[in-house]
Scaffold this motif. Sequence first.
Motif, mmCIF file in Angstrom:
data_model
loop_
_atom_site.group_PDB
_atom_site.id
_atom_site.type_symbol
_atom_site.label_atom_id
_atom_site.label_comp_id
_atom_site.label_asym_id
_atom_site.label_seq_id
_atom_site.Cartn_x
_atom_site.Cartn_y
_atom_site.Cartn_z
ATOM 1 N N UNK A 1 -19.495 -30.690 -62.260
ATOM 2 C CA UNK A 1 -19.919 -31.595 -61.205
ATOM 3 C C UNK A 1 -19.789 -30.887 -59.862
ATOM 4 N N UNK A 2 -20.720 -31.139 -58.971
ATOM 5 C CA UNK A 2 -20.655 -30.533 -57.639
ATOM 6 C C UNK A 2 -19.397 -30.973 -56.904
ATOM 7 N N UNK A 3 -19.038 -32.248 -57.066
ATOM 8 C CA UNK A 3 -17.860 -32.779 -56.387
ATOM 9 C C UNK A 3 -16.608 -32.669 -57.257
ATOM 10 N N UNK A 4 -16.792 -32.280 -58.520
ATOM 11 C CA UNK A 4 -15.660 -32.214 -59.426
ATOM 12 C C UNK A 4 -15.235 -33.560 -59.961
ATOM 13 N N UNK A 5 -16.075 -34.600 -59.784
ATOM 14 C CA UNK A 5 -15.716 -35.946 -60.207
ATOM 15 C C UNK A 5 -16.543 -36.431 -61.393
ATOM 16 N N UNK A 6 -17.843 -36.325 -61.316
ATOM 17 C CA UNK A 6 -18.725 -36.804 -62.375
ATOM 18 C C UNK A 6 -20.157 -36.499 -62.019
ATOM 19 N N UNK A 7 -21.058 -36.665 -62.990
ATOM 20 C CA UNK A 7 -22.455 -36.320 -62.772
ATOM 21 C C UNK A 7 -23.230 -37.433 -62.079
ATOM 22 N N UNK A 8 -23.085 -38.673 -62.584
ATOM 23 C CA UNK A 8 -23.893 -39.754 -62.022
ATOM 24 C C UNK A 8 -23.273 -41.109 -62.322
ATOM 25 N N UNK A 9 -23.582 -42.057 -61.450
ATOM 26 C CA UNK A 9 -23.286 -43.467 -61.690
ATOM 27 C C UNK A 9 -24.626 -44.193 -61.720
ATOM 28 N N UNK B 1 -21.689 -46.467 -50.257
ATOM 29 C CA UNK B 1 -20.927 -45.349 -49.692
ATOM 30 C C UNK B 1 -19.674 -45.059 -50.512
ATOM 31 N N UNK B 2 -19.103 -46.090 -51.112
ATOM 32 C CA UNK B 2 -17.929 -45.895 -51.967
ATOM 33 C C UNK B 2 -18.336 -45.276 -53.297
ATOM 34 N N UNK B 3 -19.434 -45.748 -53.866
ATOM 35 C CA UNK B 3 -19.923 -45.177 -55.123
ATOM 36 C C UNK B 3 -20.249 -43.693 -54.960
ATOM 37 N N UNK B 4 -20.722 -43.321 -53.773
ATOM 38 C CA UNK B 4 -21.083 -41.927 -53.534
ATOM 39 C C UNK B 4 -19.885 -40.986 -53.591
ATOM 40 N N UNK B 5 -18.687 -41.519 -53.447
ATOM 41 C CA UNK B 5 -17.483 -40.691 -53.566
ATOM 42 C C UNK B 5 -17.140 -40.372 -55.017
ATOM 43 N N UNK B 6 -17.787 -41.091 -55.948
ATOM 44 C CA UNK B 6 -17.359 -41.052 -57.335
ATOM 45 C C UNK B 6 -18.109 -40.058 -58.203
ATOM 46 N N UNK B 7 -19.303 -39.621 -57.786
ATOM 47 C CA UNK B 7 -20.113 -38.734 -58.632
ATOM 48 C C UNK B 7 -21.147 -38.015 -57.777
#
Length: 325
Positions: A146-154, A168-174
């Motif tokens: 993952x680019x952010x190290x969190x996940x690929x997609x929500x 904006x919160x979901x964007x922190x997750x993947x």
Amino acid sequence: MVSTESTSKTEFHPNYPTIGIIGCGNIGGKQAANFIDHGYSVYVYDLDQDSMAQLQSLGARITQSCAELATCSDIIFTALPTPDDVITAVLEGEQNLSQGLQSGSVYVDISTNSPETILRIHHAMEKLGIEMLDAPFNDCSEGIKSQQGMGLAILVGGSKGTFERVESILQLMADQVLYCGEISSGTRCKLIHNAVNAIAVQAVSEGITLGLASGIDLQTIWDVLRLGSFGQNPGDIHGLPHYWFSRRCDDLSQHPEFTVQLLHKDLRLALELASQHDISVPHLSLTIKDYEEAERRQWSDYATTKVRCLQEERAGVIAQDSPQL
């Protein structure tokens, strides 16, 4: 009983909404730590006291029930293994989430759920005046980063207004947040994704076992699959807009580079190879039947993508659009 006090020195942003996470496993626990790192005050609940204690050391505030967590949180996530687990946590269990939800809060299920369960819970949330999204999480499998190290997609389903409220919160997750449509759309998209992925994995398995049985070493067949067109353009997924979705596959004047007839020949040869080595290749055998039908329909000179039109007929839908690449 575990203390509800946070033991971290993390400073929480006073203007950020408070986050609640039910389910502190691989996904929920990682996201709880992620939100804390971004300055959010996070409340957690899990049946596993050790999981909560570990998050408490990072700055999370632990609770003793789903209902208690709801009273403390503006935005609540569930990240649980099965639809039954979600129903228990949200609607049916002792001290469940619905018993503590506050007016104005938002509930987001990031579990991989069933559409029926999502719709049932959404109906209950509407009665309570609570906004809800279904947003199953697409984590990183081995070999993918993952680019952010969190996940690929929500993959998000629900009202567009609710989605925009928490986007904006979901964007922190993947890496990607994909709005899929009305409630349960995210769940349906996740199930489709996982089904396609599972079928592709089995197809790769057929290819590898066929290669080994015919005397090709594992490193070689691995290199062939990853460096050839399949590996560079996985499953032709990136080529779909060019021929199929644009309907170029219906037009012989477009001079396709690879035709139904040519790929059918290749598939027959691969099946013969499997037969010679007594290897069962059920997915290949089923695919060949579609190419046989395409030839009977005199589609031999059309692009290979034309064969997908048989599935359109079976499903009663037409894939015609120009998705963004």
